[in-house]
Design a protein around this motif. Structure first.
Motif, PDB file in Angstrom:
ATOM      1  N   THR A 283       4.279   6.994   3.726  1.00  0.00           N
ATOM      2  CA  THR A 283       3.777   6.819   2.229  1.00  0.00           C
ATOM      3  C   THR A 283       2.984   5.478   2.533  1.00  0.00           C
ATOM      4  N   VAL A 284       1.979   5.501   1.494  1.00  0.00           N
ATOM      5  CA  VAL A 284       1.314   4.274   1.183  1.00  0.00           C
ATOM      6  C   VAL A 284       1.726   3.539  -0.004  1.00  0.00           C
ATOM      7  N   LEU A 285       2.006   2.454  -0.102  1.00  0.00           N
ATOM      8  CA  LEU A 285       2.418   1.763  -1.565  1.00  0.00           C
ATOM      9  C   LEU A 285       1.457   0.746  -1.775  1.00  0.00           C
ATOM     10  N   ASP A 286       1.122   0.753  -2.854  1.00  0.00           N
ATOM     11  CA  ASP A 286      -0.031  -0.165  -3.386  1.00  0.00           C
ATOM     12  C   ASP A 286       0.672  -1.520  -3.280  1.00  0.00           C
ATOM     13  N   PRO A 287      -0.149  -2.872  -3.817  1.00  0.00           N
ATOM     14  CA  PRO A 287       0.573  -4.075  -3.595  1.00  0.00           C
ATOM     15  C   PRO A 287       1.820  -4.297  -4.427  1.00  0.00           C
ATOM     16  N   THR A 288       1.988  -3.495  -5.581  1.00  0.00           N
ATOM     17  CA  THR A 288       3.022  -3.877  -6.717  1.00  0.00           C
ATOM     18  C   THR A 288       4.211  -2.893  -6.249  1.00  0.00           C
ATOM     19  N   GLY A 289       4.039  -1.997  -4.950  1.00  0.00           N
ATOM     20  CA  GLY A 289       5.180  -1.250  -4.562  1.00  0.00           C
ATOM     21  C   GLY A 289       5.071   0.386  -5.310  1.00  0.00           C
ATOM     22  N   LYS A 290       4.137   0.632  -6.052  1.00  0.00           N
ATOM     23  CA  LYS A 290       4.036   2.002  -6.375  1.00  0.00           C
ATOM     24  C   LYS A 290       3.525   2.784  -5.314  1.00  0.00           C
ATOM     25  N   ILE A 291       4.010   4.017  -5.405  1.00  0.00           N
ATOM     26  CA  ILE A 291       3.426   5.103  -4.154  1.00  0.00           C
ATOM     27  C   ILE A 291       1.945   5.474  -4.674  1.00  0.00           C
TER      28      ILE A 291
ATOM     29  N   ALA B   1       5.595  -7.300  -1.255  1.00  0.00           N
ATOM     30  CA  ALA B   1       4.452  -7.174  -2.227  1.00  0.00           C
ATOM     31  C   ALA B   1       3.459  -8.046  -2.082  1.00  0.00           C
ATOM     32  N   GLY B   2       2.140  -7.656  -2.665  1.00  0.00           N
ATOM     33  CA  GLY B   2       0.989  -8.424  -2.523  1.00  0.00           C
ATOM     34  C   GLY B   2      -0.146  -7.803  -1.498  1.00  0.00           C
ATOM     35  N   SER B   3       0.471  -6.896  -0.674  1.00  0.00           N
ATOM     36  CA  SER B   3      -0.557  -5.997   0.025  1.00  0.00           C
ATOM     37  C   SER B   3      -0.109  -4.620   0.291  1.00  0.00           C
ATOM     38  N   PRO B   4      -1.161  -3.823   0.669  1.00  0.00           N
ATOM     39  CA  PRO B   4      -0.540  -2.389   0.975  1.00  0.00           C
ATOM     40  C   PRO B   4       0.221  -2.151   1.836  1.00  0.00           C
ATOM     41  N   VAL B   5       1.100  -1.191   1.641  1.00  0.00           N
ATOM     42  CA  VAL B   5       2.187  -1.116   2.865  1.00  0.00           C
ATOM     43  C   VAL B   5       2.077   0.478   3.322  1.00  0.00           C
ATOM     44  N   VAL B   6       2.329   0.657   4.608  1.00  0.00           N
ATOM     45  CA  VAL B   6       2.438   1.933   5.261  1.00  0.00           C
ATOM     46  C   VAL B   6       3.744   1.971   5.377  1.00  0.00           C
ATOM     47  N   ILE B   7       4.680   2.921   5.171  1.00  0.00           N
ATOM     48  CA  ILE B   7       6.054   2.998   5.374  1.00  0.00           C
ATOM     49  C   ILE B   7       6.562   4.359   5.946  1.00  0.00           C
TER      50      ILE B   7
ATOM     51  N   GLU C 136     -10.278  -4.995  11.471  1.00  0.00           N
ATOM     52  CA  GLU C 136      -9.946  -6.146  11.089  1.00  0.00           C
ATOM     53  C   GLU C 136      -8.987  -6.059   9.759  1.00  0.00           C
ATOM     54  N   ASN C 137      -9.268  -5.334   9.035  1.00  0.00           N
ATOM     55  CA  ASN C 137      -8.417  -5.193   7.536  1.00  0.00           C
ATOM     56  C   ASN C 137      -7.169  -4.924   7.988  1.00  0.00           C
ATOM     57  N   ALA C 138      -6.709  -4.432   9.332  1.00  0.00           N
ATOM     58  CA  ALA C 138      -5.266  -3.904   9.512  1.00  0.00           C
ATOM     59  C   ALA C 138      -4.550  -5.167   9.018  1.00  0.00           C
ATOM     60  N   SER C 139      -4.879  -6.614   9.546  1.00  0.00           N
ATOM     61  CA  SER C 139      -4.167  -7.668   9.298  1.00  0.00           C
ATOM     62  C   SER C 139      -3.728  -7.761   8.000  1.00  0.00           C
ATOM     63  N   ARG C 140      -4.194  -7.075   6.871  1.00  0.00           N
ATOM     64  CA  ARG C 140      -3.934  -7.149   5.507  1.00  0.00           C
ATOM     65  C   ARG C 140      -2.964  -6.040   5.051  1.00  0.00           C
ATOM     66  N   ILE C 141      -2.444  -5.231   5.998  1.00  0.00           N
ATOM     67  CA  ILE C 141      -1.530  -4.183   5.827  1.00  0.00           C
ATOM     68  C   ILE C 141      -0.081  -4.556   6.480  1.00  0.00           C
ATOM     69  N   SER C 142       0.855  -4.169   5.696  1.00  0.00           N
ATOM     70  CA  SER C 142       2.238  -4.245   6.533  1.00  0.00           C
ATOM     71  C   SER C 142       2.411  -2.851   6.829  1.00  0.00           C
ATOM     72  N   PHE C 143       2.880  -2.697   8.247  1.00  0.00           N
ATOM     73  CA  PHE C 143       3.478  -1.392   8.713  1.00  0.00           C
ATOM     74  C   PHE C 143       5.156  -1.481   8.864  1.00  0.00           C
TER      75      PHE C 143
ATOM     76  N   ILE D 232      -5.970   3.519   1.748  1.00  0.00           N
ATOM     77  CA  ILE D 232      -5.610   2.259   2.038  1.00  0.00           C
ATOM     78  C   ILE D 232      -6.931   1.580   2.082  1.00  0.00           C
ATOM     79  N   GLN D 233      -8.067   2.049   2.414  1.00  0.00           N
ATOM     80  CA  GLN D 233      -9.513   1.351   2.005  1.00  0.00           C
ATOM     81  C   GLN D 233      -9.603   1.202   0.564  1.00  0.00           C
ATOM     82  N   GLY D 234      -9.313   2.125  -0.013  1.00  0.00           N
ATOM     83  CA  GLY D 234      -9.318   2.176  -1.689  1.00  0.00           C
ATOM     84  C   GLY D 234      -8.717   0.795  -2.146  1.00  0.00           C
ATOM     85  N   LEU D 235      -7.420   0.674  -1.525  1.00  0.00           N
ATOM     86  CA  LEU D 235      -6.684  -0.697  -2.081  1.00  0.00           C
ATOM     87  C   LEU D 235      -7.252  -1.682  -1.577  1.00  0.00           C
ATOM     88  N   LEU D 236      -7.993  -1.740  -0.436  1.00  0.00           N
ATOM     89  CA  LEU D 236      -8.663  -2.897   0.039  1.00  0.00           C
ATOM     90  C   LEU D 236      -9.909  -3.253  -0.499  1.00  0.00           C
ATOM     91  N   GLY D 237     -10.287  -2.341  -1.339  1.00  0.00           N
ATOM     92  CA  GLY D 237     -11.766  -2.374  -1.954  1.00  0.00           C
ATOM     93  C   GLY D 237     -12.755  -1.935  -1.235  1.00  0.00           C
TER      94      GLY D 237
END
Length: 204
Positions: free
Chosen positions: A168-176, A63-69, A96-103, A194-199
């Motif tokens: 699947t892309v999850l938002d920082p709270t784990g919602k699809i 949790a806390g950042s977008p996740v690609v799963i 550089e924003n890839a460092s804010r994502i979990s794969f 993902i760009q939208g989730l990162l602002g």
């Protein structure tokens, strides 16, 4: 999104390999056990997993950042490499924003894809920014539970698996937030989500 998640979890009870639907269904009080997450968050799932480094985690630790799963298996020679290709494309386009994502790659073949095997696979793949890539091994029932929540179907056919290829892309709270039904089919939409989730800070 909430009704979809609940339907997926109900589907899990029907496809449970033991047939013990009542034992496998998530408890109705799950939301109370993880009060920090929305009721339709995947982080409500209580299963534990082992990473490629042998560390035990729960999905909520992401949790806390977008996740690609996605669900894959390391010996797959057909569609799984295409899924990995899209993961790499997502990473490259986010710059550089890839460092804010979990794969996150979850094995649907937990018997063979031990943490040690997953670690070897990680080294062989030479993933970019390796600290952001998480490979998970879990119990069969945990894999099936997660697969149902992600609307991923799979079945073993000999030494291989027939499976759907959902990213699947999850938002920082784990919602699809978004699901891509096939590799390459709409990867740009996945990147835009993902760009939208990162602002909107990712590379277009």
């Amino acid at each position: 999104m909430k009704p979809y998640f609940l339907i997926a979890l109900c589907f899990l009870a029907l496809v449970s390999p033991t047939g013990a639907a009542d034992e496998k269904a998530p408890e109705s009080g799950a939301a109370e056990k993880a009060p920090g997450f929305p009721s339709d968050s995947l982080y409500q799932l209580e299963s534990s997993w082992l990473t490629q480094d042998g560390k035990e985690i729960r999905l909520g630790s992401l949790a806390g950042s977008p996740v690609v799963i996605a669900l894959v298996y390391t010996s797959c020679k057909a569609s799984c490499p295409l899924i990995l290709g899209d993961f790499r494309k997502i990473h490259k386009n986010l710059s550089e924003n890839a460092s804010r994502i979990s794969f996150v790659l979850v094995s649907m073949d937990p018997d063979r894809d031990t943490p040690g095997r997953l670690k070897e696979f990680e080294k062989g793949q030479k993933f970019p920014a390796p600290g952001r890539w998480v490979l998970l091994n879990g119990k069969e029932e945990s894999v099936r539970e997660l697969a149902a929540a992600l609307n991923v179907s799979y079945r073993k056919t000999g030494k291989e698996f027939a499976h759907s290829n959902v990213i699947t892309v999850l938002d920082p709270t784990g919602k699809i937030a978004h699901q891509q039904p096939q590799p390459g089919s709409s990867v740009q939409k996945t990147i835009e989500t993902i760009q939208g989730l990162l602002g909107g800070e990712g590379k277009p």
